[in-house]
Design an enzyme around this catalytic site. Structure first.
Site, short mmCIF file in Angstrom:
data_model
loop_
_atom_site.label_atom_id
_atom_site.label_comp_id
_atom_site.label_asym_id
_atom_site.label_seq_id
_atom_site.Cartn_x
_atom_site.Cartn_y
_atom_site.Cartn_z
N ARG A 10 71.56 63.02 56.23
CA ARG A 10 71.54 64.59 54.85
C ARG A 10 71.48 66.48 56.13
O ARG A 10 71.72 66.77 54.85
CB ARG A 10 70.64 64.54 54.09
CG ARG A 10 70.79 62.90 53.45
CD ARG A 10 70.10 62.64 52.65
NE ARG A 10 70.13 61.84 51.71
CZ ARG A 10 69.66 60.30 50.62
NH1 ARG A 10 69.04 61.88 49.87
NH2 ARG A 10 70.11 59.64 50.39
N GLU B 284 70.98 58.24 70.93
CA GLU B 284 71.52 59.29 70.72
C GLU B 284 71.51 60.09 69.26
O GLU B 284 71.66 59.41 68.82
CB GLU B 284 73.01 58.30 71.11
CG GLU B 284 73.84 60.65 71.23
CD GLU B 284 75.32 60.32 70.46
OE1 GLU B 284 75.68 61.21 70.15
OE2 GLU B 284 75.70 58.99 69.94
N TYR C 96 72.12 38.57 76.42
CA TYR C 96 72.14 39.33 77.66
C TYR C 96 71.48 38.78 79.01
O TYR C 96 71.80 39.45 79.99
CB TYR C 96 71.75 40.31 76.85
CG TYR C 96 72.10 41.90 77.23
CD1 TYR C 96 73.04 42.67 77.20
CD2 TYR C 96 70.51 42.09 78.14
CE1 TYR C 96 73.02 44.00 77.69
CE2 TYR C 96 71.33 43.96 79.01
CZ TYR C 96 72.94 44.22 78.77
OH TYR C 96 72.82 45.71 79.06
N GLN D 22 65.13 48.46 80.83
CA GLN D 22 65.07 49.83 81.14
C GLN D 22 63.65 50.25 79.84
O GLN D 22 63.10 49.57 78.63
CB GLN D 22 66.75 50.27 80.40
CG GLN D 22 66.17 50.16 78.92
CD GLN D 22 67.71 51.12 77.74
OE1 GLN D 22 69.01 51.17 78.86
NE2 GLN D 22 67.49 51.20 76.59
#
Length: 188
Positions: free
Chosen positions: A116, A137, A170, A180
């Protein structure tokens, strides 16, 4: 595939260490201060971002190339608050470390408090048997600087379980982002 409830999330976090550190309820206040909530919700888990950020800058005027990413395109920031410049973005990581079970696919959506304000959170799916800190991100779509708060809720993880194991996980294909830690930049 079925979406998993708060009971399933608590069970998997406590029994299989799927989420560490894990908050079994919703935290909205800490030390008398209102927070953007994090922890277990009805059908998901609200993650926090750590205080490590990489803020995008065009100071070097390089081309953004996912096959040959120039690390000098980021400024490292360690702070409880990150200011993202107008029409720019920053990378961060979750406080939580994830271990996704073989029958589970995890999707991440931004929290409405940030959406928002014109701040979009983008994360690719967490595939079966992926593990690590999630790189987040934050895109500031506004013409004004935007503030991100470390150690508060930033996005919600939704867990979908299949009735059968995937053929190749994966981990099986040795994915390049396996395990990671820290804010992880793109690698080709």
């Amino acid at each position: 595939m079925t979406i998993k409830s708060d009971r399933w999330i608590r069970h998997m976090a406590e029994q299989d260490r799927m989420i560490e550190p894990f908050e079994p309820g919703q935290v909205k206040v800490r030390d008398g201060q209102r927070l953007i909530s994090y922890g277990t919700s009805s059908y998901g888990y609200d993650v926090r971002c750590a205080n490590e950020f990489k803020v995008f800058t065009n100071i070097n005027s390089t081309i953004v190339d996912p096959k040959n990413f120039d690390q000098r395109s980021f400024v490292d920031v360690r702070s409880e608050v990150c200011i993202i410049p107008p029409n720019s973005f920053a990378l961060a990581r979750t406080v939580e470390y994830f271990r996704i079970p073989r029958r589970v696919l995890t999707i991440c959506l931004g929290k409405s408090t940030y959406a928002r304000c014109g701040i979009i959170v983008n994360v690719t799916p967490l595939e079966p048997e992926w593990e690590g800190h999630v790189t987040l991100e934050f895109s500031n779509t506004t013409p004004l600087p935007a503030r991100i708060y470390a150690n508060e809720g930033v996005a919600q993880m939704l867990f979908f379980e299949s009735d059968e194991d995937c053929e190749v996980s994966y981990r099986d294909r040795a994915g390049k982002y396996m395990g990671q830690t820290g804010v992880t930049l793109p690698t080709a």
